[in-house]
Design a protein around this motif. Sequence first.
Motif, PDB file in Angstrom:
ATOM      1  N   ARG A  38      10.369  -6.563   1.332  1.00 38.21           N
ATOM      2  CA  ARG A  38      11.308  -5.920   0.519  1.00 38.21           C
ATOM      3  C   ARG A  38      10.300  -5.738  -1.291  1.00 38.21           C
ATOM      4  O   ARG A  38       9.481  -4.834  -1.018  1.00 38.21           O
ATOM      5  CB  ARG A  38      12.423  -6.210   0.472  1.00 38.21           C
ATOM      6  CG  ARG A  38      13.002  -7.044   1.595  1.00 38.21           C
ATOM      7  CD  ARG A  38      14.483  -6.865   0.936  1.00 38.21           C
ATOM      8  NE  ARG A  38      15.710  -6.895   1.950  1.00 38.21           N
ATOM      9  CZ  ARG A  38      16.034  -7.969   2.381  1.00 38.21           C
ATOM     10  NH1 ARG A  38      15.529  -9.128   1.277  1.00 38.21           N
ATOM     11  NH2 ARG A  38      16.660  -7.721   3.650  1.00 38.21           N
ATOM     12  N   LEU A  39       9.782  -6.908  -1.414  1.00 39.22           N
ATOM     13  CA  LEU A  39       9.140  -6.373  -2.674  1.00 39.22           C
ATOM     14  C   LEU A  39       7.321  -6.450  -2.661  1.00 39.22           C
ATOM     15  O   LEU A  39       7.214  -5.170  -3.150  1.00 39.22           O
ATOM     16  CB  LEU A  39       9.030  -8.116  -3.297  1.00 39.22           C
ATOM     17  CG  LEU A  39       7.966  -8.267  -4.826  1.00 39.22           C
ATOM     18  CD1 LEU A  39       8.961  -7.297  -5.729  1.00 39.22           C
ATOM     19  CD2 LEU A  39       7.934  -9.441  -4.906  1.00 39.22           C
ATOM     20  N   VAL A  40       6.048  -6.696  -1.519  1.00 44.18           N
ATOM     21  CA  VAL A  40       5.609  -5.747  -0.704  1.00 44.18           C
ATOM     22  C   VAL A  40       5.589  -4.573  -0.514  1.00 44.18           C
ATOM     23  O   VAL A  40       4.975  -3.667  -1.331  1.00 44.18           O
ATOM     24  CB  VAL A  40       4.818  -6.769  -0.177  1.00 44.18           C
ATOM     25  CG1 VAL A  40       3.740  -6.544   0.685  1.00 44.18           C
ATOM     26  CG2 VAL A  40       5.057  -8.374  -0.048  1.00 44.18           C
ATOM     27  N   VAL A  41       6.434  -4.507   0.590  1.00 46.22           N
ATOM     28  CA  VAL A  41       6.845  -2.626   0.791  1.00 46.22           C
ATOM     29  C   VAL A  41       7.510  -1.825  -0.546  1.00 46.22           C
ATOM     30  O   VAL A  41       6.331  -0.858  -1.090  1.00 46.22           O
ATOM     31  CB  VAL A  41       7.763  -2.543   1.182  1.00 46.22           C
ATOM     32  CG1 VAL A  41       7.849  -1.057   1.804  1.00 46.22           C
ATOM     33  CG2 VAL A  41       7.334  -3.050   2.383  1.00 46.22           C
ATOM     34  N   ALA A  42       7.981  -2.556  -1.834  1.00 47.69           N
ATOM     35  CA  ALA A  42       8.281  -1.138  -3.445  1.00 47.69           C
ATOM     36  C   ALA A  42       6.957  -1.330  -3.677  1.00 47.69           C
ATOM     37  O   ALA A  42       6.536  -0.567  -4.018  1.00 47.69           O
ATOM     38  CB  ALA A  42       9.137  -1.620  -3.678  1.00 47.69           C
ATOM     39  N   ALA A  43       6.049  -2.440  -3.797  1.00 47.96           N
ATOM     40  CA  ALA A  43       4.905  -2.492  -4.701  1.00 47.96           C
ATOM     41  C   ALA A  43       3.682  -1.897  -4.176  1.00 47.96           C
ATOM     42  O   ALA A  43       3.192  -1.166  -5.017  1.00 47.96           O
ATOM     43  CB  ALA A  43       4.650  -3.802  -5.221  1.00 47.96           C
ATOM     44  N   GLY A  44       3.886  -1.510  -2.633  1.00 46.26           N
ATOM     45  CA  GLY A  44       2.737  -0.757  -2.370  1.00 46.26           C
ATOM     46  C   GLY A  44       3.221   0.518  -2.706  1.00 46.26           C
ATOM     47  O   GLY A  44       2.325   1.192  -3.028  1.00 46.26           O
ATOM     48  N   THR A  45       4.364   0.440  -2.620  1.00 46.55           N
ATOM     49  CA  THR A  45       4.664   2.410  -2.572  1.00 46.55           C
ATOM     50  C   THR A  45       5.105   2.886  -3.867  1.00 46.55           C
ATOM     51  O   THR A  45       4.075   4.104  -4.499  1.00 46.55           O
ATOM     52  CB  THR A  45       6.123   2.690  -2.432  1.00 46.55           C
ATOM     53  OG1 THR A  45       6.579   2.150  -1.258  1.00 46.55           O
ATOM     54  CG2 THR A  45       6.743   4.032  -2.452  1.00 46.55           C
ATOM     55  N   ALA A  46       4.946   1.493  -5.641  1.00 50.26           N
ATOM     56  CA  ALA A  46       4.401   1.996  -5.877  1.00 50.26           C
ATOM     57  C   ALA A  46       2.941   1.725  -6.913  1.00 50.26           C
ATOM     58  O   ALA A  46       3.328   2.155  -8.394  1.00 50.26           O
ATOM     59  CB  ALA A  46       5.461   0.349  -7.195  1.00 50.26           C
ATOM     60  N   GLY A  47       2.321   1.716  -6.421  1.00 50.88           N
ATOM     61  CA  GLY A  47       0.885   1.780  -6.315  1.00 50.88           C
ATOM     62  C   GLY A  47       0.100   0.447  -7.088  1.00 50.88           C
ATOM     63  O   GLY A  47      -0.330   0.034  -7.522  1.00 50.88           O
ATOM     64  N   VAL A  48       0.991  -0.629  -7.064  1.00 48.38           N
ATOM     65  CA  VAL A  48       1.126  -1.634  -7.778  1.00 48.38           C
ATOM     66  C   VAL A  48      -0.399  -2.443  -7.306  1.00 48.38           C
ATOM     67  O   VAL A  48      -1.113  -2.074  -5.778  1.00 48.38           O
ATOM     68  CB  VAL A  48       1.494  -2.716  -7.170  1.00 48.38           C
ATOM     69  CG1 VAL A  48       1.364  -4.208  -8.084  1.00 48.38           C
ATOM     70  CG2 VAL A  48       2.842  -2.608  -8.283  1.00 48.38           C
ATOM     71  N   ARG A  49      -1.586  -2.626  -8.384  1.00 46.96           N
ATOM     72  CA  ARG A  49      -3.128  -3.151  -7.777  1.00 46.96           C
ATOM     73  C   ARG A  49      -2.927  -4.285  -7.539  1.00 46.96           C
ATOM     74  O   ARG A  49      -4.560  -5.236  -6.868  1.00 46.96           O
ATOM     75  CB  ARG A  49      -3.631  -2.716  -8.913  1.00 46.96           C
ATOM     76  CG  ARG A  49      -3.619  -1.290  -9.151  1.00 46.96           C
ATOM     77  CD  ARG A  49      -4.845  -0.792  -9.621  1.00 46.96           C
ATOM     78  NE  ARG A  49      -4.915  -1.560 -11.268  1.00 46.96           N
ATOM     79  CZ  ARG A  49      -3.834  -0.340 -12.438  1.00 46.96           C
ATOM     80  NH1 ARG A  49      -4.022   0.948 -12.442  1.00 46.96           N
ATOM     81  NH2 ARG A  49      -4.387  -1.754 -13.061  1.00 46.96           N
ATOM     82  N   HIS A  50      -2.056  -5.501  -8.260  1.00 48.11           N
ATOM     83  CA  HIS A  50      -2.208  -6.938  -7.507  1.00 48.11           C
ATOM     84  C   HIS A  50      -0.872  -7.256  -7.155  1.00 48.11           C
ATOM     85  O   HIS A  50      -0.298  -7.876  -8.177  1.00 48.11           O
ATOM     86  CB  HIS A  50      -3.354  -7.445  -8.753  1.00 48.11           C
ATOM     87  CG  HIS A  50      -3.843  -9.080  -8.502  1.00 48.11           C
ATOM     88  ND1 HIS A  50      -4.194  -9.694  -9.595  1.00 48.11           N
ATOM     89  CD2 HIS A  50      -3.812  -9.671  -7.545  1.00 48.11           C
ATOM     90  CE1 HIS A  50      -4.627 -11.170  -8.796  1.00 48.11           C
ATOM     91  NE2 HIS A  50      -4.004 -10.940  -8.052  1.00 48.11           N
ATOM     92  N   ILE A  51      -0.583  -8.578  -6.181  1.00 53.83           N
ATOM     93  CA  ILE A  51       0.421  -9.272  -6.247  1.00 53.83           C
ATOM     94  C   ILE A  51       0.061 -10.854  -6.429  1.00 53.83           C
ATOM     95  O   ILE A  51      -0.709 -11.374  -5.107  1.00 53.83           O
ATOM     96  CB  ILE A  51       1.377  -8.980  -5.067  1.00 53.83           C
ATOM     97  CG1 ILE A  51       2.905  -9.817  -5.354  1.00 53.83           C
ATOM     98  CG2 ILE A  51       0.854  -9.451  -3.990  1.00 53.83           C
ATOM     99  CD1 ILE A  51       3.353  -8.997  -4.861  1.00 53.83           C
ATOM    100  N   VAL A  52       0.548 -11.109  -7.008  1.00 50.53           N
ATOM    101  CA  VAL A  52      -0.627 -13.338  -6.968  1.00 50.53           C
ATOM    102  C   VAL A  52       1.220 -13.499  -6.913  1.00 50.53           C
ATOM    103  O   VAL A  52       2.387 -13.759  -7.565  1.00 50.53           O
ATOM    104  CB  VAL A  52      -0.446 -13.547  -8.684  1.00 50.53           C
ATOM    105  CG1 VAL A  52      -1.004 -15.069  -8.307  1.00 50.53           C
ATOM    106  CG2 VAL A  52      -1.436 -12.700  -9.316  1.00 50.53           C
TER     107      VAL A  52
END
Length: 260
Positions: A85-99
Amino acid sequence: MKVLITGASGNLGRAVLGRLRDDRISVRATSRRPPAGSDVEWVVSDLATGDGLTEAVTGVDAVLHLASAPRRRQTYQVDVLGTRRLVVAAGTAGVRHIVYISIVGVDRVPIPYYRHKLAAEQVIAAGPVPWSVLRATQFPQFLDDMLTASARLGPVIGDRAVLAQPVDPREVAARLAARLVAGPLGGVEELGGPQVLRFDEAARAWRAARGSRRPLLPVRIPGRLGRELRAGGLATEALPRGVRTWADHLADTYGGTGRK
């Protein structure tokens, strides 16, 4: 750079918050129950349901995903589905890096919780956001708590040949901060403490620091789990390593040296 930290109220989360603020990195923290009176920007969100995740990721450049549920019945719901859920939301929001913070041995040691952590790594690697995974060895507080629990009936109970490599959470926080600055790795790196210790070595130092005379009652862990733990499944040869030792933790916690 603005960074969202999930699980910011945990032991590692607090260390990361302090480190990023010292580095003058703008942070937003998220938890199901944010602390009162904090000067940090907090957003209430729940990985198990997805509530609040859209608001949490909006306007941030990167996500440090530290939240987990190792002792809850919702481990799969939080660690695997919640990460998705977090990855999908981050992708939609245009987040550039997830650690993502994981654990050394998730790919070797047959513990159900580790299977969920490994599955979460795979979710992140397959997602739309550029990513990094840091696997850390056990924190000294975890080993301390385990020894305390094992001694509740009198003797310290454990498999004396099991290997551990405790790493200070502040050093893990520093590595996470460095990874944020360096950018997405697109892979997995590991961080361990400065020493690989046998359980009986760690237990002797723990008893000395506490001034305890409790004997060690050796109990061999059976099966594949025991074999992996004795073979160093929880340790890593990766460099560089942390510098704070088990004895340093014992001195800070109990005032003893832990070197007898």
